[in-house]
Enzyme design. Structure first.
Site, mmCIF file in Angstrom:
data_model
loop_
_atom_site.group_PDB
_atom_site.id
_atom_site.type_symbol
_atom_site.label_atom_id
_atom_site.label_comp_id
_atom_site.label_asym_id
_atom_site.label_seq_id
_atom_site.Cartn_x
_atom_site.Cartn_y
_atom_site.Cartn_z
ATOM 1 N N ASN A 197 44.635 31.464 47.997
ATOM 2 C CA ASN A 197 43.462 30.791 48.549
ATOM 3 C C ASN A 197 42.867 29.739 47.629
ATOM 4 O O ASN A 197 42.143 28.858 48.087
ATOM 5 C CB ASN A 197 42.390 31.824 48.900
ATOM 6 C CG ASN A 197 42.040 32.720 47.730
ATOM 7 O OD1 ASN A 197 42.899 33.410 47.188
ATOM 8 N ND2 ASN A 197 40.781 32.725 47.318
ATOM 9 N N GLN A 204 45.350 33.006 54.532
ATOM 10 C CA GLN A 204 45.550 31.570 54.407
ATOM 11 C C GLN A 204 46.849 31.085 55.046
ATOM 12 O O GLN A 204 47.032 29.882 55.223
ATOM 13 C CB GLN A 204 45.542 31.167 52.929
ATOM 14 C CG GLN A 204 44.194 31.245 52.249
ATOM 15 C CD GLN A 204 43.255 30.144 52.688
ATOM 16 O OE1 GLN A 204 43.630 29.233 53.411
ATOM 17 N NE2 GLN A 204 42.011 30.234 52.254
ATOM 18 N N CYS A 248 34.213 33.561 48.065
ATOM 19 C CA CYS A 248 33.686 34.867 47.681
ATOM 20 C C CYS A 248 33.229 34.910 46.225
ATOM 21 O O CYS A 248 32.460 35.782 45.843
ATOM 22 C CB CYS A 248 34.754 35.943 47.898
ATOM 23 S SG CYS A 248 35.276 36.096 49.605
#
Length: 359
Positions: free
Chosen positions: A128, A156, A302
């Site tokens: 990612n 992804q 995140c």
């Protein structure tokens, strides 16, 4: 959400029947895109939950059969690394492979670590942060004749490289919003090996929904949205890929004016993610400088708020100052049509010149 508000679990009236039919059609379509059957796919809230069901749900089987060895990598998403940390606290031996500067884990590195007590290999499809593609299809072929299960976090990769996911991968995690669907919906594909299914134990209890692995009322509108997004993405895939690749090529060429360093094996990357750093430039300061032009981040969504060096770049062996200042760029082609490339690059170049002057 308004005119069709039926519960897919209600079977005594037409509203429930229509909702159930909608869910079944979505399940068949999504499973079909992965060369699987509808009964092999369950709906979750997204890849994070799917990862947890796959990793933690398999643990009791490993404990009961003295198979406590798990192979993964240091570049996984936190939604994999943190469940693995929990399993390590329960006595599992977690063997994390560092991929080196390429950011790509080799099949051979996995093969060398396989043991008789290896329960699971968990490897993401596309990183990612760097966009580097991992050899999950080849790994599936390696493991298919062994008792070791393969889990792939395909958040992804689904939609972009779906062909890879048609390989005999035991468990595949997907998030809807990565293909333009609603946030809060995803799937876990649990592929059978012949007549045998992966022996997962549920993490929650309270109903028989989703093969008793994910109880609770199904969010029918979100499921329908995920299916529609995946349908559109599949239909327009080649156009999306070509446009994303064209933009990437333009961006890389334009950035040649600056002192830039690209991270990861550029021969094995998706066309919509680019990870880089600029010599002598503080990434956070550059983000502030560019905030009126583009929305960029230092890592995944995140972790980008934590202002800590990327664990992905650090595990690739990059110097601390480089890992601390890596920038992650990602795009959907239709989001960048109006971007003034010259203005963006000139701002970066000017900022780099200022940083060099004051240094």
């Amino acid at each position: 959400m308004t005119s069709e508000f039926g519960n897919a679990g209600s079977r005594t009236h037409d509203w429930g029947t229509r909702a159930k039919r909608c869910v079944q059609q979505a399940r068949e379509q999504l499973a079909g895109q992965l060369n699987a059957t509808a009964s092999e796919l369950i709906f979750t809230s997204g890849a994070t939950e799917s990862n947890n069901i796959a990793l933690l749900g398999l643990a009791p089987h490993g404990e009961n059969h003295a198979r406590r060895h798990i192979i993964s990598s240091t570049i996984e998403h936190k939604a994999v690394l943190e469940p693995l940390e929990h399993l390590a606290s329960r006595g599992f031996e977690v063997d994390l492979i560092s991929p080196g500067p390429s950011g790509r884990v080799s099949v051979e590195a996995v093969r060398e670590r396989l043991r008789d007590d290896t329960l699971l290999v968990s490897l993401m499809h596309v990183n990612n942060e760097t966009g580097v593609i991992q050899p999950v299809a080849e790994l599936a072929e390696l493991l298919r004749e062994t008792p070791t299960y393969l889990h792939v976090d395909a958040a992804q990769g689904f939609g972009k490289l779906t062909q890879d996911l048609k390989a005999p991968i035991d468990m595949i995690s997907i998030s809807g919003h990565k293909v333009g669907g609603p946030k809060g919906i995803g799937t876990l594909l649990i592929r059978r090996r012949g007549r045998d299914t992966v022996p997962l134990t549920p993490l929650m209890y309270g109903g028989g929904q989703e093969r008793k692995l994910r109880p609770g009322t199904l969010p029918v509108p979100l499921i329908a949205g995920l299916a529609k997004a995946a349908e559109i993405f599949e239909k327009e895939h080649q156009q999306w890929w070509d446009q994303a690749a064209t933009f990437r090529a333009r961006l890389v060429e334009a950035l040649g004016k600056t002192q830039v360093r690209f991270h990861g094996d550029q021969d094995h990357v998706v066309p919509h993610i680019l990870n880089l750093s600029f010599e002598g430039v503080d990434a956070e300061a550059l983000i502030v400088r560019l905030k009126e032009l583009v929305a960029i981040a230092t890592g995944s969504a995140c972790t980008s708020a934590s202002y800590t060096p990327s664990h992905v770049l650090r595990s690739m062996g990059l110097p601390e100052d480089v890992a601390s200042n890596g920038l992650r760029l990602s795009w959907f082609p239709d989001q960048v049509q109006g971007l003034d490339m010259d203005e963006l690059v000139n701002e970066i170049w000017a900022f780099q010149e200022e940083a060099s002057y004051f240094a």
